[in-house]
Design an enzyme around this catalytic site. Structure first.
Site, PDB file in Angstrom:
ATOM      1  CG  ASP A 308      -0.097   0.128   2.512  1.00  0.00           C
ATOM      2  OD1 ASP A 308      -0.316   1.082   3.257  1.00  0.00           O
ATOM      3  OD2 ASP A 308       0.810  -0.708   2.741  1.00  0.00           O
ATOM      4  CD  GLU A 311       6.842   2.968   1.539  1.00  0.00           C
ATOM      5  OE1 GLU A 311       7.147   3.084   2.721  1.00  0.00           O
ATOM      6  OE2 GLU A 311       6.845   3.907   0.739  1.00  0.00           O
TER       7      GLU A 311
END
Ligand code: NAG
Ligand code: NAG
Ligand code: NAG
Ligand code: NAG
Length: 543
Positions: A308, A311
């Site tokens: 996402d 990270e």
């Protein structure tokens, strides 16, 4: 000092409001959507055009204040901007050089041996100084029929203290943002997340932050800093850095690496477009022309999942799909303009697939999207096509439920290591931006109707709201409701104001207990988010 940079303060003029608006194309061949005229400075606008043939000439013809049309030779040509999904219409935009005076104008559309006009009823009359937003009806079957009905609506002013503060803060933020771009000894186009080199070490470029910051600059170039040479140079530097990073070797040997070093090489530790208006066509068709690109990479890998935006969680994410879809649609437009029809259709097809996938993120059970981080996705990932834009019922319903100003509820990252998550300036700014953008969309649409999904949102700002309540532009009910939403937005900005340092510096986070500004100093993205929020608060159009 190694990272010392020459920072310059940029001067900008106040925002101007957009004047005429048609909310959607219907059956006429050509219709103005909106325009802006700043005497002696600029005349810009957006036009709905029916796509009758690829070859078309659309001109805006105007008279000066003495009524002189110069034999209709006073004209500005409009150029393709974007197609409008699910319709046979596209937007063309125009942008003139300085024109000292304009009294009236109309639009002429030449296509396939025919000419169509949009002149309202007897030409559009430009008033100077510009009033606030005016709405008009949708285009009708013949362009010369039905003049736009005009009702004046002021964009809500919100909280006076905040309106005053944000003018100064926007300037401070713009300087702080520029300070983090092209620090000496870095590769050209490097945008540091922060100049902080320890506790935490943020002297890197993250692809997402880089893109969001450049997007704010591109918007600046389109609006407050129109034609500014420094801004266009920085955007070109950004393009250079991005193109180079596409060919830099990375650990995954792929285009999916999120983080790069100041010298342009790929970060090897653990984990995890715009220039046409400069008139530099060779640059656009040469340097920027899509070749092997991030978009091709997206087409082939989007369904594999990825980390996402923070990270942390691996999977397929709402935010990522939203920005991918936007990139693909804009990339398809760009490819079309460059004659690459194969890529244009591949990008369009993938964008359509993503649209279907994105819809599956809505959780009927909770009545909200699953991750609040979608707020900033929504500001940066939506197009002006109504697909999960800020006024979307589902976006509003999520906003009211997850009104968190951290990143997400389970957050444990304190900006340097794991501990307890804190509120972030950028997320707080994004909430304010979202609210203001929703107001702008309702205003452009002429009204908003409360649905069962959006009811909890509206109830918060108008106790009397009920399912089916219609707020119409120009009515007292609309003005009161939008002013309350604006005050709500300004509460978020008040938080930012309270917790920014007195000189306007904003780091990454502010402590959840004390409100003390903490961690990476002058985070570029905190400042970029403030600038976009300020623009939304001013009622500026967005793309
Ligand atoms: C503008 O509209 C009027 C009314 O339909 C029409 O008579 C006139 O010719 C139009 N002007 C132009 C320049 O098309
Ligand atoms: C800048 O303006 C152009 C022309 O109106 C538009 O197509 C583009 O999307 C805008 N870009 C941004 C980032 O605002
Ligand atoms: C306006 O903002 C100021 C400064 O944050 C705050 O003290 C005040 O309560 C706000 N007023 C309203 C009506 O929200
Ligand atoms: C603002 O103040 C902080 C703390 O004193 C300082 O570190 C920072 O450099 C200042 N920012 C600017 C732009 O002067």
């Amino acid at each position: 000092m190694l990272f010392q940079t020459l920072c310059y303060v940029l001067v900008w003029s106040s925002l101007v409001s957009t004047i005429v608006v048609s909310t959607s194309p219907s059956t006429s061949e050509v219709k103005i959507q909106s325009y802006e005229y700043v005497a002696g400075k600029s005349f810009t606008g957006k036009i709905y055009v029916k796509n009758i043939d690829l070859t078309k000439v659309v001109s805006v013809i105007y008279s000066d204040t003495t009524g002189n049309w110069n034999n209709n030779a006073n004209l500005v040509k409009a150029a393709f901007s974007e197609s409008i999904s699910d319709t046979n219409y596209e937007f063309l935009t125009f942008s003139s050089t300085a024109i000292s005076s304009i009294k009236e104008f109309y639009i002429k559309y030449d296509v396939s041996g025919k000419t169509y006009y949009d002149n309202g009823s007897a030409n559009y009359v430009v008033t100077t100084p510009p009033p606030t937003t005016t709405t008009s009806s949708s285009p009708t079957s013949t362009a010369t029929e039905t003049p736009p009905t005009s009702t004046s609506t002021a964009f809500p002013s919100g909280n006076f203290t905040i309106s005053t503060w944000i003018k100064t803060q926007e300037g401070i933020s713009r300087s702080a943002m520029i300070c983090n771009i092209n620090p000496s000894e870095a590769a050209k186009g490097f945008i540091a997340a922060s100049l902080s080199t320890s506790g935490p070490e943020y002297y890197h470029s993250w692809t997402r932050g880089l893109a969001l910051v450049s997007y704010v600059m591109a918007n600046d170039y389109n609006t407050t800093l129109k034609g500014d040479a420094t801004t266009v140079d920085l955007l070109k530097d950004y393009a250079t850095y991005s193109i180079n990073s596409q060919s830099t070797s990375t650990a995954c040997n792929c285009l999916g690496k999120p983080k790069f070093n100041a010298d342009g090489s790929s970060f090897t530790g653990s984990w995890g477009s715009i220039l046409k208006q400069s008139g530099d066509d060779t640059y656009v068709t040469g340097t920027l022309k899509p070749g092997k690109s991030y978009l091709d990479y997206v087409v082939s890998t989007w369904s594999d999942g990825c980390f996402d935006v923070w990270e942390e969680a691996n999977g397929v994410h709402f935010y990522t799909l939203m920005v991918m879809r936007k990139g693909l649609i804009q990339g398809a437009n760009f490819a079309t303009r460059n004659g690459d029809t194969t890529r244009a259709s591949t990008y369009t097809n993938t964008a359509n697939t993503l649209k279907t996938k994105i819809d599956t993120f809505w959780s009927g059970t909770y009545g909200v999207f699953k991750k609040p981080v979608m707020m900033s996705a929504d500001n940066s990932g939506s197009l002006a096509d109504g697909f999960y834009t800020p006024r979307s019922d589902k976006i509003l319903a999520t906003a009211v439920v997850v009104e968190t100003i951290g990143r997400y509820p389970e957050d444990t990252y304190n900006g340097n290591r794991n501990g307890q998550g804190n509120p972030w300036y950028l997320a707080t700014n994004a909430y304010a931006e979202l609210y203001y953008r929703a107001i702008k969309e309702w205003t452009l649409a002429g009204q908003v109707t409360v649905s069962s999904i959006s009811l909890p949102f509206f109830k918060k700002f108008d106790m009397a709201a009920a399912e089916g309540t219609v707020y119409k532009v120009g009515t007292a009910a609309f003005n009161t409701m939008t002013q309350n939403v604006a005050l709500g937005a300004d509460k978020f900005l008040s938080t930012v104001k309270n917790y920014a340092l007195t000189n306007g510096s904003m780091s990454e986070q502010y402590e959840r207990g004390s409100g003390k500004s903490t961690r990476a100093r002058d985070l570029t993205w905190s400042h970029a988010a403030l600038i976009s929020a300020a623009r939304a608060k001013a009622g500026a159009p967005f793309t």
